[in-house]
Design a protein around this motif. Sequence first.
Motif, PDB file in Angstrom:
ATOM      1  N   MET A 186       0.870  -1.120  -0.013  1.00  0.00           N
ATOM      2  CA  MET A 186      -0.134   0.031   0.196  1.00  0.00           C
ATOM      3  C   MET A 186       1.018   1.199   0.085  1.00  0.00           C
ATOM      4  SD  MET A 186      -3.116  -1.092   2.369  1.00  0.00           S
ATOM      5  CE  MET A 186      -4.196   0.105   1.883  1.00  0.00           C
ATOM      6  N   GLN A 188       1.629   4.902   0.188  1.00  0.00           N
ATOM      7  CA  GLN A 188       0.870   6.047   0.679  1.00  0.00           C
ATOM      8  C   GLN A 188       1.638   7.555   0.305  1.00  0.00           C
ATOM      9  OE1 GLN A 188      -0.516   7.042   5.280  1.00  0.00           O
ATOM     10  NE2 GLN A 188       0.687   5.216   4.808  1.00  0.00           N
ATOM     11  N   THR A 250      -3.811   6.481  -0.890  1.00  0.00           N
ATOM     12  CA  THR A 250      -3.115   5.134  -0.807  1.00  0.00           C
ATOM     13  C   THR A 250      -3.503   4.244  -2.309  1.00  0.00           C
ATOM     14  OG1 THR A 250      -3.371   5.227   1.391  1.00  0.00           O
ATOM     15  CG2 THR A 250      -2.533   3.147   0.520  1.00  0.00           C
ATOM     16  N   ARG A 252      -2.872   0.808  -4.171  1.00  0.00           N
ATOM     17  CA  ARG A 252      -2.729  -0.643  -3.857  1.00  0.00           C
ATOM     18  C   ARG A 252      -1.959  -1.452  -5.174  1.00  0.00           C
ATOM     19  NH1 ARG A 252      -8.237  -2.387  -1.095  1.00  0.00           N
ATOM     20  NH2 ARG A 252      -9.012  -1.990  -3.059  1.00  0.00           N
ATOM     21  N   TRP A 385      -5.950  -7.202   2.640  1.00  0.00           N
ATOM     22  CA  TRP A 385      -5.791  -5.597   2.544  1.00  0.00           C
ATOM     23  C   TRP A 385      -5.762  -5.199   3.885  1.00  0.00           C
ATOM     24  CZ3 TRP A 385      -2.965  -3.881  -1.065  1.00  0.00           C
ATOM     25  CH2 TRP A 385      -3.204  -4.396  -2.685  1.00  0.00           C
ATOM     26  N   ASP A 386      -6.584  -5.566   4.918  1.00  0.00           N
ATOM     27  CA  ASP A 386      -6.731  -5.074   6.085  1.00  0.00           C
ATOM     28  C   ASP A 386      -5.424  -5.244   6.882  1.00  0.00           C
ATOM     29  OD1 ASP A 386      -9.309  -4.079   5.743  1.00  0.00           O
ATOM     30  OD2 ASP A 386     -10.256  -5.874   6.601  1.00  0.00           O
ATOM     31  N   GLU A 389      -2.869  -2.827   5.331  1.00  0.00           N
ATOM     32  CA  GLU A 389      -2.846  -1.622   5.672  1.00  0.00           C
ATOM     33  C   GLU A 389      -2.482  -1.425   7.088  1.00  0.00           C
ATOM     34  OE1 GLU A 389      -6.439   1.701   5.694  1.00  0.00           O
ATOM     35  OE2 GLU A 389      -6.807  -0.109   5.902  1.00  0.00           O
ATOM     36  N   GLU A 390      -2.749  -2.333   8.278  1.00  0.00           N
ATOM     37  CA  GLU A 390      -2.195  -2.177   9.608  1.00  0.00           C
ATOM     38  C   GLU A 390      -0.866  -2.271   9.707  1.00  0.00           C
ATOM     39  OE1 GLU A 390      -2.839  -4.639  13.805  1.00  0.00           O
ATOM     40  OE2 GLU A 390      -3.858  -5.282  11.995  1.00  0.00           O
ATOM     41  N   ASN A 392       1.079  -1.290   7.305  1.00  0.00           N
ATOM     42  CA  ASN A 392       1.695   0.046   6.542  1.00  0.00           C
ATOM     43  C   ASN A 392       1.411   1.100   7.569  1.00  0.00           C
ATOM     44  OD1 ASN A 392       0.610   2.571   5.041  1.00  0.00           O
ATOM     45  ND2 ASN A 392       1.988   1.237   3.707  1.00  0.00           N
ATOM     46  N   LYS A 416      -0.011   8.349  11.479  1.00  0.00           N
ATOM     47  CA  LYS A 416      -1.491   7.777  11.451  1.00  0.00           C
ATOM     48  C   LYS A 416      -2.206   8.335  12.631  1.00  0.00           C
ATOM     49  CE  LYS A 416      -4.093   3.396  12.191  1.00  0.00           C
ATOM     50  NZ  LYS A 416      -4.613   3.867  13.313  1.00  0.00           N
TER      51      LYS A 416
END
Length: 439
Positions: A186, A188, A250, A252, A385-386, A389-390, A392, A416
Amino acid sequence: FHSGGTSAPIVKYDVHHSIVHDGKRTYSVVQEHRKQKQSLGELENLIEEMRSNGVIILDKKQAYMYMDMEILQIDIVNERFSVSCSLSVFWRDPTIIDDHRAIPLLDKDDILPDAEIPIVLTRRGREDMPISLERLFANPVGSSVNVYYRNENLQPKTGVVRGSYKIRVTIKQSMSLSRFPFDRQMLQVFVFAGTEDWHIASEPPVEWLLPDQFCTSSVTCVPSSRVESEYKCFPPIARLDANRGGIRFTARVQRYQTYYIVTAIFPMFILTLIGAAGFLYTQLLEGRIVLVVRLMLTIVAFRLWLSGILPVISYITVMDIYLLTSYVMLTFVALESVLVTWRITSAEVALYVDIVSAVIYVVFWGCINLGYVTAAYTGFLFQSWDVVEELNLKSFERHVLVGNTMDLYEEDGGGKGEEDEDFGEGSEESKLEDDGRVQ
């Protein structure tokens, strides 16, 4: 807030303190209303309660951002990526010319009905923008930010100002490679915005009458031909991060595995399978050990090649696990050869043990690879993806300086926030649902 003309406006409220003072009165804030996160329903009920008691809500100025990204390069070794951005910023300011915060570039006689007026922002106008071009991105590499196009226009009918900017930037980011070559990234692009004074909307107000291309989503993303040959792109995400004062655009991407399967995984599969020949082709221990050592050295060469295309990391990847499995299989050939040579004196018994060991070796290695193929085909080897993302955002937090000490142009910067607002993905079909959490 403003209550019945008896108190002055409360402009700001620090959620870490239970007392608010407006110059005339001191207010004690109930603990249940001091939560940094509250559901949309709780917030609506609180607003209705305040309005019923004569409290007038002082809304922030509204702005909207749209970004069209092109991923130019993804540098896994140096953990950075380059993008070319077309950033459009919209905000309503019908008096910007009358207040001398912008200078029109056309005479009144040259202005066409319903046509945008090209303007140049003065210093005051630039200070009142939702963004600052001098402090735009988190985590840029050195002085890689290049704003090579800038244009501002005013729509006199709606009073909406549009700033259009084209930017190239290289951004530092830690890459998650634990599933390499089945990894997802991801990428960003964090854009700082004046969230203290501006409400960044997830979609433009209808009365602004923006073109349709800006209304379908907040962000679009396309890969360059170089990136497209190596990665598959998914719809991007735009998300407001109020705590860190900006928006996270973001992109992906997911790596294509064909190149690594053909050049690394399949050759290692064949080399390890050849190890079964060590059980049968000779009864001499030296010959078997030499075969095993040569096969191991060949696999080590593959590992050295992989280390040249990956950054130095402290964890093992899926490819490393496959390599270690090959080492273990070849080690089994060497141990079996030593035990048969030292413990079994009968040639017939030794041959029988070698044949049984070879069959077990081939079947076991085949089952391992069948498991890898099944896991890859079903998507099990890919992180969700969750999870990506965490990871990331955890990496982003480690590199971010927050608050008054934030150095916006450090190589490691950003952050974040706990309160995120989903802006949606790059297509209507794949928009993320709002999680109902607001600040």
